[in-house]
Design a protein around this motif. Structure first.
Motif, PDB file in Angstrom:
ATOM      1  N   GLY A  15      -0.651  29.530  17.235  1.00 50.37           N
ATOM      2  CA  GLY A  15      -1.140  28.822  18.425  1.00 50.37           C
ATOM      3  C   GLY A  15      -2.650  28.819  18.568  1.00 50.37           C
ATOM      4  O   GLY A  15      -3.400  28.609  17.605  1.00 50.37           O
ATOM      5  N   GLY A  16      -3.096  29.096  19.797  1.00 52.66           N
ATOM      6  CA  GLY A  16      -4.508  28.949  20.147  1.00 52.66           C
ATOM      7  C   GLY A  16      -5.463  29.740  19.259  1.00 52.66           C
ATOM      8  O   GLY A  16      -6.571  29.267  18.967  1.00 52.66           O
ATOM      9  N   ARG A  19      -5.931  27.802  16.003  1.00 46.53           N
ATOM     10  CA  ARG A  19      -6.683  26.580  16.342  1.00 46.53           C
ATOM     11  C   ARG A  19      -8.159  26.890  16.584  1.00 46.53           C
ATOM     12  O   ARG A  19      -9.042  26.285  15.973  1.00 46.53           O
ATOM     13  N   LYS A  28      -9.853  33.659  22.426  1.00 46.24           N
ATOM     14  CA  LYS A  28      -9.670  34.454  23.640  1.00 46.24           C
ATOM     15  C   LYS A  28      -8.670  35.582  23.409  1.00 46.24           C
ATOM     16  O   LYS A  28      -8.978  36.737  23.521  1.00 46.24           O
ATOM     17  N   ASP A  31      -1.975  35.447  19.787  1.00 42.29           N
ATOM     18  CA  ASP A  31      -0.519  35.538  19.909  1.00 42.29           C
ATOM     19  C   ASP A  31       0.088  35.591  18.514  1.00 42.29           C
ATOM     20  O   ASP A  31      -0.433  34.977  17.577  1.00 42.29           O
ATOM     21  N   ARG A  98       8.751  23.479  18.431  1.00 43.21           N
ATOM     22  CA  ARG A  98       8.913  23.396  19.894  1.00 43.21           C
ATOM     23  C   ARG A  98       7.566  23.347  20.614  1.00 43.21           C
ATOM     24  O   ARG A  98       7.507  23.217  21.830  1.00 43.21           O
ATOM     25  N   ARG A  99       6.470  23.451  19.878  1.00 45.07           N
ATOM     26  CA  ARG A  99       5.139  23.525  20.505  1.00 45.07           C
ATOM     27  C   ARG A  99       4.627  22.137  20.861  1.00 45.07           C
ATOM     28  O   ARG A  99       5.142  21.137  20.390  1.00 45.07           O
ATOM     29  N   ASP A 100       3.603  22.093  21.724  1.00 42.96           N
ATOM     30  CA  ASP A 100       3.200  20.801  22.284  1.00 42.96           C
ATOM     31  C   ASP A 100       2.387  19.930  21.328  1.00 42.96           C
ATOM     32  O   ASP A 100       2.745  18.794  21.043  1.00 42.96           O
ATOM     33  N   ASN A 104      -1.811  23.054  17.958  1.00 47.40           N
ATOM     34  CA  ASN A 104      -1.286  24.316  18.509  1.00 47.40           C
ATOM     35  C   ASN A 104      -0.072  24.804  17.728  1.00 47.40           C
ATOM     36  O   ASN A 104       0.530  25.804  18.099  1.00 47.40           O
ATOM     37  N   ASP A 139       8.922  18.510  28.522  1.00 48.37           N
ATOM     38  CA  ASP A 139       8.226  19.409  29.448  1.00 48.37           C
ATOM     39  C   ASP A 139       7.008  18.692  30.039  1.00 48.37           C
ATOM     40  O   ASP A 139       6.015  18.464  29.355  1.00 48.37           O
ATOM     41  N   ARG A 142       3.203  19.530  29.664  1.00 51.38           N
ATOM     42  CA  ARG A 142       2.413  19.167  28.470  1.00 51.38           C
ATOM     43  C   ARG A 142       1.425  18.043  28.758  1.00 51.38           C
ATOM     44  O   ARG A 142       0.406  17.928  28.093  1.00 51.38           O
ATOM     45  N   ARG A 145      -1.424  19.974  30.119  1.00 59.09           N
ATOM     46  CA  ARG A 145      -2.045  20.780  29.060  1.00 59.09           C
ATOM     47  C   ARG A 145      -2.889  19.906  28.127  1.00 59.09           C
ATOM     48  O   ARG A 145      -4.012  20.265  27.769  1.00 59.09           O
ATOM     49  N   ARG A 148      -5.990  18.982  29.782  1.00 58.40           N
ATOM     50  CA  ARG A 148      -6.878  20.152  29.868  1.00 58.40           C
ATOM     51  C   ARG A 148      -7.547  20.443  28.521  1.00 58.40           C
ATOM     52  O   ARG A 148      -8.728  20.804  28.466  1.00 58.40           O
ATOM     53  N   ARG A 152     -11.569  20.547  27.456  1.00 59.04           N
ATOM     54  CA  ARG A 152     -12.252  21.610  26.710  1.00 59.04           C
ATOM     55  C   ARG A 152     -12.947  21.089  25.456  1.00 59.04           C
ATOM     56  O   ARG A 152     -14.073  21.461  25.171  1.00 59.04           O
ATOM     57  N   ARG A 191      -8.028  25.584  35.583  1.00 56.10           N
ATOM     58  CA  ARG A 191      -8.579  25.879  34.257  1.00 56.10           C
ATOM     59  C   ARG A 191      -9.398  24.691  33.746  1.00 56.10           C
ATOM     60  O   ARG A 191     -10.486  24.864  33.188  1.00 56.10           O
TER      61      ARG A 191
END
Ligand code: ATP
Length: 370
Positions: A15-16, A19, A28, A31, A98-100, A104, A139, A142, A145, A148, A152, A191
């Motif tokens: 994930g993040g 990326r 940050k 995971d 399953r991720r957006d 990610n 979902d 998303r 997200r 957002r 960024r 955020r």
């Protein structure tokens, strides 16, 4: 030396963290995904279970999150309407799908090998936010997200893939957004307001039709663009920039619209208060007449006597469009706030008499300063 709790585990950074490391963006938190393990095995290795809805564990030393690989199947409305299936037979790829967004949905093994089944790296290099699969529409969070992430990374040249925008528009039209709980909408918005390009969040939600569902008030009285322009132009020295940006966006709303939006989004009190103060400051500017009484009324409405620290930042915002008014209110504040109630007490004033006399002298001091 204590045994490494991850020794022999099939574990990947995901994930993040993957990326952002590749983007050169500050990472940050990291995971991890664990493939082929059971919750019992994780506990035996010293990991502490923390997941309520799915199996996530904290590493005993680093406290980083380790999730067992899982799949998700849509079962109801909104962000929480999923049946989660975690088992040692779930593969890494099944977890990633399953991720957006593709950027990610990349993983990295402990030896640094990239696992990238959905073209995340190509999209990252081409600066594209693209959905991983058509299940994106399952979902509605998303949509927020994605907007957002654009807030960024827009400065790095990112944009949303046309096909992903189409799915976001479908989601906005489907009515699913109304199943998002207020806290999630607010958390994403707050955020986004702290990101380098918050206007991209609102523009993206506007383009796909989500903004008019979630925050119809932003279209009242004036279009979205003048609001975004105001939000963009803020003095650099302001602290808590997210709340100032939000306040500038909303300061032209009527009192009842501000209340509706505040309640619907369960906006924290500090945000609500700042919008009020900015709205009063706007009224002062629009009033045209910088009379002693209007300045005094403004000071009272922003609670300046008790909260003197509010005055400087508000005047710095007022100065953006009304530098002369800001300077004269600043001088008036200097004059009025130098009056000490203690001196009136020494002169013999007390009770309501003291309050009336203080107000009279403050008004006189403001008049003299103009
Ligand atoms: P940030 O830097 O904003 O925290 P992040 O990507 O680390 O970004 P998290 O919310 O911590 O965001 O989520 C971790 C990962 O979980 C994401 O990278 C993404 O792969 C996945 N993820 C999180 N929320 C969703 C969602 N609603 N739908 C699909 N995948 C999600």
């Amino acid at each position: 030396m204590a045994k490494d709790p991850c020794a022999g585990l099939d574990v990947y950074r995901v994930g993040g963290a993957v990326r952002d490391a590749h983007l050169g963006w500050p990472v940050k938190d990291t995971d991890w995904v664990v493939v082929g393990a059971t919750p019992e095995e994780m506990r035996q290795r010293g990991f502490r279970p923390v997941g309520r809805d799915f199996p996530v564990f904290l590493h005993p030393q680093t406290q980083e999150e380790y999730a067992l690989a899982r799949t998700e199947r849509k079962s109801g409305h909104g962000y929480t309407g999923f049946v989660v299936y975690a088992s040692p037979d779930v593969t890494l790829e099944e977890d990633l799908v399953r991720r957006d967004l593709t950027i990610n949905a990349m993983a990295e093994s402990m030896d640094g090998t990239l696992v990238d089944p959905f073209g995340g790296m190509v999209d990252l290099e081409a600066r594209i936010l693209r959905h991983v699969s058509p299940a994106f529409v399952e979902d509605p969070l998303r949509v927020l997200r994605t907007a957002r992430f654009l807030a960024r990374y827009a400065g790095l040249g990112f944009s949303v893939a046309a096909s992903t925008m189409t799915l976001m528009s479908e989601l906005a039209e489907s009515g699913e957004l109304s199943h998002l709980v207020a806290e999630r909408v607010w958390a994403e918005t707050e955020r986004a307001l702290s990101e380098p390009c918050p206007e991209q969040y609102f523009r993206t939600l506007d383009s796909c039709g989500a903004l008019k569902v979630l925050m119809p008030e932003l279209y009242e009285h004036e279009g979205l663009e003048p609001r975004l322009k105001r939000m963009h132009a803020l003095p650099e020295a302001l602290k808590d920039v997210a709340s100032w940006r939000w306040g500038r966006l909303l300061e032209t709303l009527s009192e009842s619209q501000r209340a509706d939006l505040g309640q619907r989004l369960r906006m924290p009190r500090a945000y609500r208060e700042l919008i009020e103060q900015l709205a009063y400051t706007r009224q002062l500017a629009n009033g045209g007449a910088d009379t002693a009484q209007s300045i005094m009324t403004w000071m009272e409405s922003v609670d300046a006597w008790r909260r003197g620290e509010r005055v400087g930042p508000l005047l710095s915002v007022l100065a953006l469009d009304h530098p002369e008014l800001s300077a004269s209110v600043g001088a008036a504040w200097q004059a009025a706030s130098s009056l000490a109630p203690r001196e009136l007490v020494e002169e013999g004033f007390s009770g309501s008499e003291l309050g009336r006399e203080l107000a009279r002298r403050r008004l006189a001091a403001i008049s003299r300063s103009l």
